[in-house]
Design an enzyme around this catalytic site. Sequence first.
Site, mmCIF file in Angstrom:
data_model
loop_
_atom_site.group_PDB
_atom_site.id
_atom_site.type_symbol
_atom_site.label_atom_id
_atom_site.label_comp_id
_atom_site.label_asym_id
_atom_site.label_seq_id
_atom_site.Cartn_x
_atom_site.Cartn_y
_atom_site.Cartn_z
ATOM 1 N N LYS A 79 0.822 -1.202 0.000
ATOM 2 C CA LYS A 79 0.000 0.000 0.000
ATOM 3 C C LYS A 79 0.860 1.257 0.000
ATOM 4 O O LYS A 79 0.381 2.338 -0.295
ATOM 5 C CB LYS A 79 -0.970 -0.013 1.183
ATOM 6 N N ARG A 80 2.129 1.109 0.325
ATOM 7 C CA ARG A 80 3.002 2.288 0.355
ATOM 8 C C ARG A 80 3.685 2.557 -0.983
ATOM 9 O O ARG A 80 4.331 3.572 -1.158
ATOM 10 C CB ARG A 80 4.051 2.133 1.450
#
Length: 483
Positions: free
Chosen positions: A254-255
């Site tokens: 997600k980063r």
Amino acid sequence: MSKLRVRYAPSPTGHLHIGGARTALFDYLLARKEGGEFIIRFEDTDQTRHLESGIGSQLDGLKWLGVDWDESVDIGGPYGPYRQTERLDLYQPFVEQLLREGSAYRCYCTEADLEQERAAQEAAGQMPMYSGRCRHLTAEQIAAFEAEGRKPSIRFRVPADQTISFVDRIREQVEFETNGIGDFIIVRPDGIPTYNFAVILDDHLMKISLVIRGEEHLTNTPRQIMMYEALGLPVPEFAHLALILNQDRKKMSKRDESIIQFIEQYRELGYLPEAVMNFIALLGWSPKGEEEIFTKEELIAQFDLDRVSKSPAVFDMDKLNWMNNQYIKKADTDRITALALPHLQQAGRLPEELTAEQQQWVRSLVGLYQEQLRYAAEIVPLSELFFREDVSYDEEAQTMLGEEHAPVVLRSFLEQVEGAAEFSVDALKGLIKSVQTATGYKGKQLFMTIRVALTGQMHGPDLNMTLFLLGRETVAARLKKLL
Ligand code: GLU
């Protein structure tokens, strides 16, 4: 045959992610294709904060994409409530059944007990797994723990020496040995059911016939099947979708900022929902022919789980941008203008309130770049030359402007611009033609010189329109400065 009922069951922890959107989209396409029903419910027992905004954001994201549903928190339905925290009472009789029939038992182990057990197993080179030490507690032992004030969790008793097998709609035959699965918790000491337990009861009570979800849940499936069987409930069908990888073929994190992962962000950047839907549909599903551009109706008609791949899908940002550009090119300019304008305003290029003339101007500006735009926010960098005081010339531009013909062409063009009765797109065509007649230069030496002088760029969209949108004053000022 019973009706197809599929569901999307997010934990509403945040914005709609591309992975969740894909699950929901596949549910939706299949339900619409087969005249089934699509349900959205929320697994909100783990989450205490941001719940409402998480639910709202999931639903808004799907609505924006063009997905609709038949039952959920917003519209209700015959099998509600559609969030787990409001369903807790419904689970109780099933807990009691499992306890009564010996398929589940109370476990009084503390965190410290479990930690010790794990450490010992690891030290002995074994796979850490709950040993089942509370399986055979005597009534006295139980009474003693209760007297101490310990709150039990409830564990499912995993049967020994069995093979749990099922036919997954995507992965085909899947098998798990129960000996590799420890007795797992189905109700926590605070009385809240765990995911694995609540999910089967929700799926059962909501009459879900097919469970479509991400592959990360594959190892949960044998646990769920064992519970269905222990309760004597029918087991639904399963379809586990392979992972979505990033461009480096690594598991998406997600980063990771090289790809945009939240539907909300696409909306903000001015992607078109039908393009994003089209793109997401192809993350794992492949249509029959070569064609890749599909309307929603075409996706519904063609979608089929048989053509969903077992191997991971790769998220290709370039392909998404290509696809979105295909849709932008065909879209109405007013629509793209409405998406692009806020970005120009946020960048301080245009005021909040536009005059009718400015409105017309910005529409033409967007029209000028419409062929090229990959997403609406891109109008800001693309149209920069219209908003800056000075044109900057790189080496190539400088070389071109240093050539013998350049000052001759530009001086003549300046004369034409200043002397012209009219400064319109059509008139500009005539003005440039007159420069050609007066100087004898044509082709690249004529057109590219004018373009480079006014924009600093060797190539770009329609020249007459570009000059027109710059306006007579700016064109004259830039030419004078250069000469
Ligand atoms: N809440 C789970 C998730 O978001 C749902 C899994 C399922 O569909 O069973 O992954």
